[in-house]
Design an enzyme around this catalytic site. Structure first.
Site, PDB file in Angstrom:
ATOM      1  N   GLU A  35       0.815  -1.211   0.000  1.00  0.00           N
ATOM      2  CA  GLU A  35       0.000   0.000   0.000  1.00  0.00           C
ATOM      3  C   GLU A  35       0.856   1.271   0.000  1.00  0.00           C
ATOM      4  OE1 GLU A  35      -3.730  -0.552   2.561  1.00  0.00           O
ATOM      5  OE2 GLU A  35      -2.408  -2.134   3.297  1.00  0.00           O
ATOM      6  N   SER A  43      -6.187  -3.691   2.591  1.00  0.00           N
ATOM      7  CA  SER A  43      -6.632  -3.269   1.251  1.00  0.00           C
ATOM      8  C   SER A  43      -7.008  -4.412   0.317  1.00  0.00           C
ATOM      9  CB  SER A  43      -5.568  -2.391   0.586  1.00  0.00           C
ATOM     10  OG  SER A  43      -5.636  -1.093   1.118  1.00  0.00           O
ATOM     11  N   TYR A  52      -9.664   1.263  -5.268  1.00  0.00           N
ATOM     12  CA  TYR A  52      -8.677   2.227  -5.736  1.00  0.00           C
ATOM     13  C   TYR A  52      -8.799   2.633  -7.196  1.00  0.00           C
ATOM     14  CZ  TYR A  52      -6.620   1.224  -1.234  1.00  0.00           C
ATOM     15  OH  TYR A  52      -6.432   1.071   0.115  1.00  0.00           O
ATOM     16  N   ARG A  66     -11.711   3.239  11.407  1.00  0.00           N
ATOM     17  CA  ARG A  66     -12.877   3.037  10.560  1.00  0.00           C
ATOM     18  C   ARG A  66     -13.335   1.607  10.783  1.00  0.00           C
ATOM     19  NH1 ARG A  66     -11.137   2.369   5.276  1.00  0.00           N
ATOM     20  NH2 ARG A  66     -11.649   0.182   5.554  1.00  0.00           N
ATOM     21  N   ASP A 103     -15.891  -1.440   9.678  1.00  0.00           N
ATOM     22  CA  ASP A 103     -16.638  -1.902   8.509  1.00  0.00           C
ATOM     23  C   ASP A 103     -17.674  -2.935   8.934  1.00  0.00           C
ATOM     24  OD1 ASP A 103     -14.783  -0.325   7.253  1.00  0.00           O
ATOM     25  OD2 ASP A 103     -13.595  -1.990   6.484  1.00  0.00           O
ATOM     26  N   GLU A 131     -14.517  -5.648  10.013  1.00  0.00           N
ATOM     27  CA  GLU A 131     -13.124  -5.349  10.348  1.00  0.00           C
ATOM     28  C   GLU A 131     -13.036  -3.974  10.985  1.00  0.00           C
ATOM     29  OE1 GLU A 131     -10.667  -5.632   6.890  1.00  0.00           O
ATOM     30  OE2 GLU A 131     -11.131  -7.734   6.521  1.00  0.00           O
ATOM     31  N   ASN A 150     -10.150  -0.807  10.964  1.00  0.00           N
ATOM     32  CA  ASN A 150      -8.922  -0.308  10.357  1.00  0.00           C
ATOM     33  C   ASN A 150      -8.418   0.869  11.177  1.00  0.00           C
ATOM     34  OD1 ASN A 150      -7.027   0.958   8.564  1.00  0.00           O
ATOM     35  ND2 ASN A 150      -8.008  -0.096   6.859  1.00  0.00           N
ATOM     36  N   GLY A 201      -7.325   4.823   4.640  1.00  0.00           N
ATOM     37  CA  GLY A 201      -6.938   5.801   3.649  1.00  0.00           C
ATOM     38  C   GLY A 201      -7.309   7.199   4.108  1.00  0.00           C
TER      39      GLY A 201
END
Length: 334
Positions: free
Chosen positions: A17, A162, A234, A273, A275, A287, A289, A293
């Site tokens: 990443e 990712s 992405y 974040r 999910d 998950e 994070n 990003g």
């Protein structure tokens, strides 16, 4: 917003990443300037070396870092988001944004994170951990055990980000190859039962009293693979973030509550974040994070923008949360 902090922004890193991190770091620097701070770009090469303006960075434990007030480690994946850099910053004795060593390592490991969520009773999809050495010696028996999860399933390297190395398996005969692919990236894999419903994400901000953003729904563009893979994340136009998510107000509140619960249970700080999968009658954590990003249009910042916190203010809050956490920790005896 306050002003005047010298903020070291770590970008790049050793993981796959790397380029995503560089984009995030550039955006963070711009946002910090808008908030009145002085960002310092610290580039982390693919070989792990650190540099400022092309010159190597000298690291001296206990002496801070280049006169910097606080570090914003905008690094994604292994060697950045997994507790390694956080441990180094602790040894340097410099404040930094985001989760500490333990929470970073825990949330990077999908198996450990899900084990913790199961322990505290937070709902999630069924899953199994698979180790490469066991797969090598008892492949058929292991595949038979995994059949209890049904189909389709998702196979993932346990400690990567990712969507790298992830496969959606819809036929039993594909499972062995999907595990072999996952083991190219990690010696530990996780196999998860599929959830039928919406993919929803929620941002969290704070230390001792965290707040959750308005949840947003991930809507894939036509022609995408049918799940939120690397290309969808992405590729420009690969997905659309819909805020608020197309769920009831009660479900939105449930998502926000679970996001904060997962954040607290993991020992996170600063930001995360979370999910989710939202099915008809249940909300499932997928998950967490710890350093998502971070461009101005990334999901984390976009959700708080929609919740009334613009990007420069968000960054300002985060650097002060990092300093707050540092000062609280240094107030204890070791």
């Amino acid at each position: 917003m306050s002003s005047g902090l010298r903020v070291g922004v770590l970008g790049g890193g050793r993981s796959s990443e790397h380029e995503v991190s560089l984009d995030s770091a550039a955006s963070v620097r711009e946002g910090l300037r808008a908030a009145g701070h002085e960002p310092v770009a610290i580039d982390v090469g693919r070989d792990g070396t650190w540099g400022i303006d092309g010159h190597p960075v000298a690291l001296h434990p206990g002496r801070g870092l280049e006169g910097i007030d606080v570090v914003f480690p905008v690094l994604h994946g292994p060697f950045g988001e997994d507790g390694t850099v956080q441990g180094l910053l602790e040894c340097l004795d410099v404040p930094y944004v985001g989760a500490g060593v333990l929470a970073s390592a825990l949330c990077m490991d999908k198996v450990m994170f899900k084990d913790l969520m199961a322990h505290v009773g937070i709902p999630q999809v069924d899953y199994r951990a698979v180790r490469e050495d066991r797969f090598a010696v008892s492949r058929e028996g292991l595949l038979d055990e995994l059949s209890a999860l049904g189909l389709p399933v998702f196979v993932k390297p346990a400690r990567l980000g990712s969507s790298v190395g992830i496969a959606r398996v819809s036929e039993a005969g594909e499972l062995g190859d999907a595990l072999a692919t996952a083991f190219e990236h990690d010696s530990l894999a996780i196999v998860e039962a599929a959830a039928v419903g919406l993919e929803v994400e929620c941002s969290v901000l704070g230390n001792d009293d965290p707040i959750a953003s308005e949840p947003g729904e991930i809507v894939l563009a036509a022609g995408e693979a049918g799940w939120y893979d690397y290309e969808a994340k992405y590729t420009p136009g690969g997905m659309q973030l819909m805020v608020p998510a197309r769920v009831s107000s009660a479900t939105r509140e449930r998502i926000k509550t679970l996001a904060v619960q997962a954040f607290r249970a993991s020992g996170c700080a600063g930001l995360a974040r979370v999910d989710f999968f939202v099915e008809r009658d249940r909300v499932l954590v997928n998950e967490l994070n710890t350093m998502p990003g971070f461009t101005q249009t990334s999901v984390y910042a976009s959700l708080f923008e929609a919740s009334g916190i613009p990007y420069p203010e968000l960054l300002d809050r985060l650097v002060h949360l990092g300093i707050e956490r540092f000062e609280q920790a240094r107030g204890h005896r070791f």
